[in-house]
Design a protein around this motif. Sequence first.
Motif, PDB file in Angstrom:
ATOM      1  N   THR A 100      36.314 -94.007 -69.744  1.00 28.44           N
ATOM      2  CA  THR A 100      37.589 -94.053 -69.106  1.00 28.44           C
ATOM      3  C   THR A 100      37.550 -94.755 -67.618  1.00 28.44           C
ATOM      4  N   PHE A 101      36.629 -94.221 -66.979  1.00 27.55           N
ATOM      5  CA  PHE A 101      36.416 -94.980 -65.418  1.00 27.55           C
ATOM      6  C   PHE A 101      36.051 -96.242 -65.572  1.00 27.55           C
ATOM      7  N   VAL A 102      34.995 -96.454 -66.137  1.00 28.69           N
ATOM      8  CA  VAL A 102      34.537 -97.867 -66.305  1.00 28.69           C
ATOM      9  C   VAL A 102      35.668 -98.771 -67.008  1.00 28.69           C
ATOM     10  N   LEU A 103      36.588 -98.566 -67.837  1.00 28.14           N
ATOM     11  CA  LEU A 103      37.536 -99.204 -68.466  1.00 28.14           C
ATOM     12  C   LEU A 103      38.462 -99.528 -67.197  1.00 28.14           C
ATOM     13  N   GLN A 104      38.688 -98.823 -66.420  1.00 27.14           N
ATOM     14  CA  GLN A 104      39.519 -99.135 -65.175  1.00 27.14           C
ATOM     15  C   GLN A 104      39.045-100.058 -64.296  1.00 27.14           C
ATOM     16  N   LYS A 105      37.946 -99.966 -64.187  1.00 30.82           N
ATOM     17  CA  LYS A 105      37.240-101.265 -63.204  1.00 30.82           C
ATOM     18  C   LYS A 105      36.980-102.427 -64.145  1.00 30.82           C
ATOM     19  N   THR A 106      36.598-102.472 -65.233  1.00 35.88           N
ATOM     20  CA  THR A 106      36.423-103.691 -65.868  1.00 35.88           C
ATOM     21  C   THR A 106      37.638-104.716 -66.251  1.00 35.88           C
ATOM     22  N   SER A 107      37.410-105.971 -65.902  1.00 38.68           N
ATOM     23  CA  SER A 107      38.499-106.906 -66.055  1.00 38.68           C
ATOM     24  C   SER A 107      38.819-107.097 -67.459  1.00 38.68           C
ATOM     25  N   ASN A 108      39.976-107.754 -68.001  1.00 41.74           N
ATOM     26  CA  ASN A 108      40.492-107.869 -69.184  1.00 41.74           C
ATOM     27  C   ASN A 108      39.529-108.672 -69.846  1.00 41.74           C
ATOM     28  N   LYS A 109      39.091-109.936 -69.347  1.00 36.68           N
ATOM     29  CA  LYS A 109      38.494-110.843 -69.894  1.00 36.68           C
ATOM     30  C   LYS A 109      36.918-110.283 -69.968  1.00 36.68           C
ATOM     31  N   VAL A 110      36.298-109.698 -69.323  1.00 39.14           N
ATOM     32  CA  VAL A 110      34.989-108.887 -69.815  1.00 39.14           C
ATOM     33  C   VAL A 110      35.187-108.064 -70.867  1.00 39.14           C
ATOM     34  N   LEU A 111      36.084-107.152 -70.719  1.00 46.19           N
ATOM     35  CA  LEU A 111      36.450-106.131 -71.792  1.00 46.19           C
ATOM     36  C   LEU A 111      36.680-106.926 -73.042  1.00 46.19           C
ATOM     37  N   GLN A 112      37.248-107.948 -73.362  1.00 42.98           N
ATOM     38  CA  GLN A 112      37.441-108.709 -74.371  1.00 42.98           C
ATOM     39  C   GLN A 112      36.204-109.246 -74.976  1.00 42.98           C
ATOM     40  N   LYS A 113      35.232-109.566 -74.280  1.00 43.66           N
ATOM     41  CA  LYS A 113      33.987-110.271 -74.522  1.00 43.66           C
ATOM     42  C   LYS A 113      33.032-109.008 -75.128  1.00 43.66           C
ATOM     43  N   ILE A 114      33.170-107.940 -74.298  1.00 47.43           N
ATOM     44  CA  ILE A 114      32.411-106.935 -74.757  1.00 47.43           C
ATOM     45  C   ILE A 114      32.639-106.230 -76.027  1.00 47.43           C
ATOM     46  N   PHE A 115      34.212-106.453 -76.130  1.00 43.50           N
ATOM     47  CA  PHE A 115      34.756-105.833 -77.681  1.00 43.50           C
ATOM     48  C   PHE A 115      34.238-106.744 -78.701  1.00 43.50           C
ATOM     49  N   ALA A 116      34.365-108.041 -78.574  1.00 39.83           N
ATOM     50  CA  ALA A 116      34.269-108.932 -79.592  1.00 39.83           C
ATOM     51  C   ALA A 116      32.571-109.040 -79.662  1.00 39.83           C
ATOM     52  N   ALA A 117      31.714-108.715 -78.821  1.00 43.15           N
ATOM     53  CA  ALA A 117      30.331-108.659 -79.150  1.00 43.15           C
ATOM     54  C   ALA A 117      30.017-107.388 -79.945  1.00 43.15           C
ATOM     55  N   PHE A 118      30.604-106.383 -79.607  1.00 40.51           N
ATOM     56  CA  PHE A 118      30.480-105.064 -80.429  1.00 40.51           C
ATOM     57  C   PHE A 118      31.111-105.024 -81.777  1.00 40.51           C
ATOM     58  N   MET A 119      32.248-106.036 -82.110  1.00 36.13           N
ATOM     59  CA  MET A 119      32.674-106.192 -83.279  1.00 36.13           C
ATOM     60  C   MET A 119      31.723-107.121 -84.059  1.00 36.13           C
ATOM     61  N   ILE A 120      30.969-107.843 -83.581  1.00 30.99           N
ATOM     62  CA  ILE A 120      30.217-108.826 -84.235  1.00 30.99           C
ATOM     63  C   ILE A 120      28.897-108.109 -84.602  1.00 30.99           C
ATOM     64  N   TYR A 121      28.315-107.176 -83.355  1.00 33.04           N
ATOM     65  CA  TYR A 121      27.171-106.443 -83.643  1.00 33.04           C
ATOM     66  C   TYR A 121      27.331-105.410 -84.988  1.00 33.04           C
ATOM     67  N   ALA A 122      28.786-104.805 -84.988  1.00 39.42           N
ATOM     68  CA  ALA A 122      28.815-103.791 -86.003  1.00 39.42           C
ATOM     69  C   ALA A 122      29.098-104.445 -87.519  1.00 39.42           C
ATOM     70  N   GLY A 123      29.764-105.662 -87.502  1.00 30.99           N
ATOM     71  CA  GLY A 123      29.769-106.425 -88.418  1.00 30.99           C
ATOM     72  C   GLY A 123      28.352-106.909 -89.071  1.00 30.99           C
ATOM     73  N   VAL A 124      27.540-107.267 -88.304  1.00 29.99           N
ATOM     74  CA  VAL A 124      26.152-107.421 -89.048  1.00 29.99           C
ATOM     75  C   VAL A 124      25.269-106.471 -89.397  1.00 29.99           C
ATOM     76  N   ARG A 125      25.378-105.116 -88.551  1.00 30.58           N
ATOM     77  CA  ARG A 125      24.917-104.209 -88.924  1.00 30.58           C
ATOM     78  C   ARG A 125      25.515-103.581 -90.490  1.00 30.58           C
ATOM     79  N   LEU A 126      26.731-103.581 -90.632  1.00 31.98           N
ATOM     80  CA  LEU A 126      27.084-103.232 -91.944  1.00 31.98           C
ATOM     81  C   LEU A 126      26.520-104.278 -93.167  1.00 31.98           C
ATOM     82  N   LEU A 127      26.555-105.440 -92.704  1.00 27.98           N
ATOM     83  CA  LEU A 127      26.063-106.414 -93.772  1.00 27.98           C
ATOM     84  C   LEU A 127      24.614-106.276 -94.065  1.00 27.98           C
ATOM     85  N   THR A 128      23.801-105.928 -92.858  1.00 32.68           N
ATOM     86  CA  THR A 128      22.406-105.835 -93.329  1.00 32.68           C
ATOM     87  C   THR A 128      21.967-104.437 -93.771  1.00 32.68           C
ATOM     88  N   ARG A 129      22.681-103.580 -93.581  1.00 34.35           N
ATOM     89  CA  ARG A 129      22.174-102.066 -94.022  1.00 34.35           C
ATOM     90  C   ARG A 129      22.228-101.800 -95.452  1.00 34.35           C
TER      91      ARG A 129
END
Length: 129
Positions: A100-129
């Motif tokens: 919650t504290f990190v979210l308040q300090k993170t820019s929208n652009k950085v947050l969007q990139k982190i979220f996108a990277a996490f979604m890609i990571y999660a998708g790859v994990r689902l496909l490879t397990r």
Amino acid sequence: MGKNIFGDFCMEIKNNIKNVASGMAVGFVNGIFGAGGGMIAVPLLKKSGLSQKQAHANAVAVILPITVISAILYLVKGNVTLHDSWIFIPTGLMGSVIATFVLQKTSNKVLQKIFAAFMIYAGVRLLTR
């Protein structure tokens, strides 16, 4: 003027139907997979006009009651024991406070990139397990 009121009414009904369908999809995904509803909720909330931070914050607020209800149902059915999951409850709470504290300090652009990277990571994990 009559057409405009009718058109507005129809648009409101259409938006309400979309919101109901979106909520059901988020709840279904979260209930089936035990998580992941936020991956659907964040883009849907952004599409409805919220900023990246607002979408993430609202997704958490939406996912909390859905997760609690899913957990109760799994407990009642005997699929989960509190003993097995007890270590995750306090550590998860600590992680959510920190996030919650990190979210308040993170820019929208950085947050969007982190979220996108996490979604890609999660998708790859689902496909490879």
